[in-house]
Design a protein around this motif. Structure first.
Motif, PDB file in Angstrom:
ATOM      1  N   HIS A  28       3.901  -0.276 -17.768  1.00 48.33           N
ATOM      2  CA  HIS A  28       3.294  -1.428 -18.662  1.00 48.33           C
ATOM      3  C   HIS A  28       1.724  -1.018 -18.606  1.00 48.33           C
ATOM      4  CE1 HIS A  28       2.466  -5.306 -20.782  1.00 48.33           C
ATOM      5  NE2 HIS A  28       1.655  -5.263 -19.791  1.00 48.33           N
ATOM      6  N   ALA A  29       1.145  -0.814 -19.591  1.00 48.57           N
ATOM      7  CA  ALA A  29      -0.168  -0.400 -20.002  1.00 48.57           C
ATOM      8  C   ALA A  29      -0.961   0.454 -18.993  1.00 48.57           C
ATOM      9  CB  ALA A  29      -1.004  -2.066 -19.839  1.00 48.57           C
ATOM     10  N   ASN A  30      -0.233   1.394 -18.757  1.00 56.53           N
ATOM     11  CA  ASN A  30      -0.661   2.649 -17.792  1.00 56.53           C
ATOM     12  C   ASN A  30      -0.461   2.315 -16.469  1.00 56.53           C
ATOM     13  OD1 ASN A  30      -1.176   4.420 -19.994  1.00 56.53           O
ATOM     14  ND2 ASN A  30      -3.263   3.415 -20.436  1.00 56.53           N
ATOM     15  N   TRP A  31       0.297   1.272 -16.140  1.00 56.68           N
ATOM     16  CA  TRP A  31       0.600   0.929 -14.732  1.00 56.68           C
ATOM     17  C   TRP A  31       2.073   1.031 -14.565  1.00 56.68           C
ATOM     18  CZ3 TRP A  31      -2.535  -1.579 -10.917  1.00 56.68           C
ATOM     19  CH2 TRP A  31      -3.989  -1.850 -11.440  1.00 56.68           C
ATOM     20  N   ASP A  32       2.522   1.470 -13.166  1.00 58.38           N
ATOM     21  CA  ASP A  32       3.802   1.562 -12.942  1.00 58.38           C
ATOM     22  C   ASP A  32       4.151   0.555 -11.638  1.00 58.38           C
ATOM     23  OD1 ASP A  32       4.703   3.897 -14.548  1.00 58.38           O
ATOM     24  OD2 ASP A  32       2.996   4.713 -13.386  1.00 58.38           O
ATOM     25  N   LYS A  61       0.867  -0.978   0.142  1.00 57.95           N
ATOM     26  CA  LYS A  61       0.056  -0.091  -0.133  1.00 57.95           C
ATOM     27  C   LYS A  61       0.859   1.383   0.066  1.00 57.95           C
ATOM     28  CE  LYS A  61      -0.469   0.400   4.800  1.00 57.95           C
ATOM     29  NZ  LYS A  61      -1.289   0.605   6.154  1.00 57.95           N
ATOM     30  N   ILE A  62       0.067   2.246  -0.498  1.00 57.30           N
ATOM     31  CA  ILE A  62       0.826   3.610  -0.296  1.00 57.30           C
ATOM     32  C   ILE A  62       0.050   4.427   0.538  1.00 57.30           C
ATOM     33  CG2 ILE A  62       1.208   5.906  -1.612  1.00 57.30           C
ATOM     34  CD1 ILE A  62       1.400   4.064  -4.271  1.00 57.30           C
ATOM     35  N   ALA A  63       0.643   5.266   1.686  1.00 61.72           N
ATOM     36  CA  ALA A  63      -0.130   5.863   2.730  1.00 61.72           C
ATOM     37  C   ALA A  63      -0.004   7.450   2.433  1.00 61.72           C
ATOM     38  CB  ALA A  63       0.278   5.411   4.217  1.00 61.72           C
ATOM     39  N   PRO A  64      -0.834   8.252   2.804  1.00 62.56           N
ATOM     40  CA  PRO A  64      -0.573   9.665   2.756  1.00 62.56           C
ATOM     41  C   PRO A  64       0.773   9.936   3.306  1.00 62.56           C
ATOM     42  CG  PRO A  64      -2.742   9.276   3.379  1.00 62.56           C
ATOM     43  CD  PRO A  64      -2.062   8.062   3.291  1.00 62.56           C
ATOM     44  N   GLY A  65       1.612  11.004   2.774  1.00 58.61           N
ATOM     45  CA  GLY A  65       3.156  11.047   3.398  1.00 58.61           C
ATOM     46  C   GLY A  65       4.158  10.497   2.728  1.00 58.61           C
ATOM     47  N   ASP A  66       3.855   9.271   2.216  1.00 59.47           N
ATOM     48  CA  ASP A  66       4.978   8.319   1.548  1.00 59.47           C
ATOM     49  C   ASP A  66       5.536   8.979   0.579  1.00 59.47           C
ATOM     50  OD1 ASP A  66       4.395   6.332   3.503  1.00 59.47           O
ATOM     51  OD2 ASP A  66       3.242   5.152   2.298  1.00 59.47           O
ATOM     52  N   THR A  67       6.833   8.392   0.271  1.00 62.98           N
ATOM     53  CA  THR A  67       7.573   8.745  -1.042  1.00 62.98           C
ATOM     54  C   THR A  67       7.344   7.433  -1.986  1.00 62.98           C
ATOM     55  OG1 THR A  67       9.095  10.342   0.030  1.00 62.98           O
ATOM     56  CG2 THR A  67       9.740   9.393  -2.056  1.00 62.98           C
ATOM     57  N   ILE A  68       6.890   7.877  -3.213  1.00 63.97           N
ATOM     58  CA  ILE A  68       6.620   6.946  -4.112  1.00 63.97           C
ATOM     59  C   ILE A  68       7.963   6.869  -5.145  1.00 63.97           C
ATOM     60  CG2 ILE A  68       5.052   5.808  -5.948  1.00 63.97           C
ATOM     61  CD1 ILE A  68       2.799   7.536  -4.209  1.00 63.97           C
ATOM     62  N   GLY A  69       8.573   5.941  -5.473  1.00 66.73           N
ATOM     63  CA  GLY A  69       9.894   5.659  -6.312  1.00 66.73           C
ATOM     64  C   GLY A  69       9.431   5.049  -7.516  1.00 66.73           C
ATOM     65  N   TYR A  70       9.794   5.573  -8.609  1.00 67.85           N
ATOM     66  CA  TYR A  70       9.554   5.200  -9.948  1.00 67.85           C
ATOM     67  C   TYR A  70      10.770   4.995 -10.630  1.00 67.85           C
ATOM     68  CZ  TYR A  70       4.787   6.726  -9.432  1.00 67.85           C
ATOM     69  OH  TYR A  70       3.489   7.333  -9.243  1.00 67.85           O
ATOM     70  N   SER A  71      11.140   3.646 -10.780  1.00 66.85           N
ATOM     71  CA  SER A  71      12.472   3.255 -11.412  1.00 66.85           C
ATOM     72  C   SER A  71      12.372   2.101 -12.481  1.00 66.85           C
ATOM     73  CB  SER A  71      13.252   2.630 -10.455  1.00 66.85           C
ATOM     74  OG  SER A  71      13.532   3.453  -9.444  1.00 66.85           O
ATOM     75  N   TRP A  92       2.387  -2.874  -8.295  1.00 71.04           N
ATOM     76  CA  TRP A  92       1.850  -2.199  -9.386  1.00 71.04           C
ATOM     77  C   TRP A  92       0.714  -1.213  -9.341  1.00 71.04           C
ATOM     78  CZ3 TRP A  92       3.977  -2.253 -14.113  1.00 71.04           C
ATOM     79  CH2 TRP A  92       5.145  -3.426 -14.372  1.00 71.04           C
ATOM     80  N   SER A  93       0.895  -0.174  -9.496  1.00 73.99           N
ATOM     81  CA  SER A  93      -0.104   1.097  -9.421  1.00 73.99           C
ATOM     82  C   SER A  93      -0.636   1.944 -10.599  1.00 73.99           C
ATOM     83  CB  SER A  93       0.587   2.254  -8.360  1.00 73.99           C
ATOM     84  OG  SER A  93      -0.221   2.997  -8.291  1.00 73.99           O
ATOM     85  N   ASP A  94      -1.889   2.105 -10.559  1.00 72.13           N
ATOM     86  CA  ASP A  94      -2.282   2.725 -11.707  1.00 72.13           C
ATOM     87  C   ASP A  94      -2.631   4.419 -11.451  1.00 72.13           C
ATOM     88  OD1 ASP A  94      -4.590   2.446 -10.353  1.00 72.13           O
ATOM     89  OD2 ASP A  94      -5.883   1.809 -11.941  1.00 72.13           O
ATOM     90  N   LEU A  95      -2.027   4.605 -10.252  1.00 72.69           N
ATOM     91  CA  LEU A  95      -1.985   6.159  -9.879  1.00 72.69           C
ATOM     92  C   LEU A  95      -1.351   7.353 -10.887  1.00 72.69           C
ATOM     93  CD1 LEU A  95      -1.186   5.960  -6.017  1.00 72.69           C
ATOM     94  CD2 LEU A  95      -3.275   6.052  -7.042  1.00 72.69           C
ATOM     95  N   ARG A  96      -2.003   8.137 -10.919  1.00 78.81           N
ATOM     96  CA  ARG A  96      -1.449   9.044 -11.793  1.00 78.81           C
ATOM     97  C   ARG A  96      -0.897  10.620 -10.888  1.00 78.81           C
ATOM     98  NH1 ARG A  96       0.159   6.977 -15.262  1.00 78.81           N
ATOM     99  NH2 ARG A  96      -0.360   5.103 -14.253  1.00 78.81           N
ATOM    100  N   ILE A  97       0.630  10.634 -10.925  1.00 77.35           N
ATOM    101  CA  ILE A  97       1.091  11.568 -10.383  1.00 77.35           C
ATOM    102  C   ILE A  97       1.135  12.926 -10.813  1.00 77.35           C
ATOM    103  CG2 ILE A  97       3.365  12.089  -9.246  1.00 77.35           C
ATOM    104  CD1 ILE A  97       1.984   9.681  -8.066  1.00 77.35           C
ATOM    105  N   THR A  98       0.649  13.840 -10.116  1.00 78.96           N
ATOM    106  CA  THR A  98       0.771  15.438 -10.930  1.00 78.96           C
ATOM    107  C   THR A  98       1.082  16.515  -9.728  1.00 78.96           C
ATOM    108  OG1 THR A  98      -1.512  15.960  -9.782  1.00 78.96           O
ATOM    109  CG2 THR A  98      -1.603  14.719 -11.873  1.00 78.96           C
TER     110      THR A  98
END
Length: 192
Positions: free
Chosen positions: A157-161, A143-153, A177-183
């Motif tokens: 794949h198919a709009n998922w990271d 899971k991702i919780a509020p305040g966490d740092t999400i690393g993309y490396s 795997w997550s389909d969240l959009r980061i803005t």
């Protein structure tokens, strides 16, 4: 004075390169793991210390296993990346430095490491599940919780990271795997 300069400059240069060497080792270990996880799932029997330590040989079939076309292409891509980056994983060791190894074993779909990295520092959204594959049918493994740092490396794949999640001190917490959009509205800061 010149002698001191000739001693200090190479030392400083080598120290500046050290983090990139560590990152290169992790990058190569990551490629090695993904390639060999595909082989493990096909029934490959590992002979190296590292292969036996990381993968379970109890259900292996032998050294000559058949891969489907997609897995063949992925293995070829990973081997090419390992060659291009002069990867040399020490298979006499018994562990890898991958923080997310437990999560990687639970994945339905294996990610491929990318050379670029970015991060959402301070997730501002709600808690979100991380899945074993890039589909809503895959089970939640983190899971991702509020305040966490999400690393993309990893390559998307198919709009998922495939993401790795860290606390505010960069201690590893979770992955999947997550389909969240980061803005800019969903992160306190975007790095990379």
């Amino acid at each position: 004075m010149r002698s001191l300069f000739l001693t200090v400059v190479p030392l400083l240069t080598s120290l500046a390169v050290l983090p990139s060497l560590v990152a290169a080792d992790e990058f190569c270990e990551d490629l090695w793991f993904t390639r060999n996880a595909i082989m493990d799932r096909a029934g490959y029997c590992f002979g190296s210390n590292l292969g036996r330590a990381i993968f379970d040989n109890t259900d292996c079939l032998g050294k000559n296993v058949r891969l489907n076309r997609g897995d063949q292409e992925t293995v070829a891509t990973l081997q090419s990346m390992e060659h291009d980056n002069d990867c040399r994983v020490d298979t006499s060791q018994s562990q890898l430095s991958l923080k997310d190894l437990k999560h990687r074993h639970a994945l339905w779909f294996l990610p491929i490491r990318d050379l670029s990295e970015s991060a959402c520092i301070g997730w501002l959204g709600d808690q979100a599940g991380l899945r074993a594959g890039p589909t809503l049918d895959a089970p939640i493994i983190g899971k991702i919780a509020p305040g966490d740092t999400i690393g993309y490396s990893y390559l998307p794949h198919a709009n998922w990271d495939y993401v790795q999640v860290f606390d505010s001190n960069w201690n590893f917490k979770s992955a999947g795997w997550s389909d969240l959009r980061i803005t800019p509205k969903t992160c306190r800061q975007i790095a990379g």
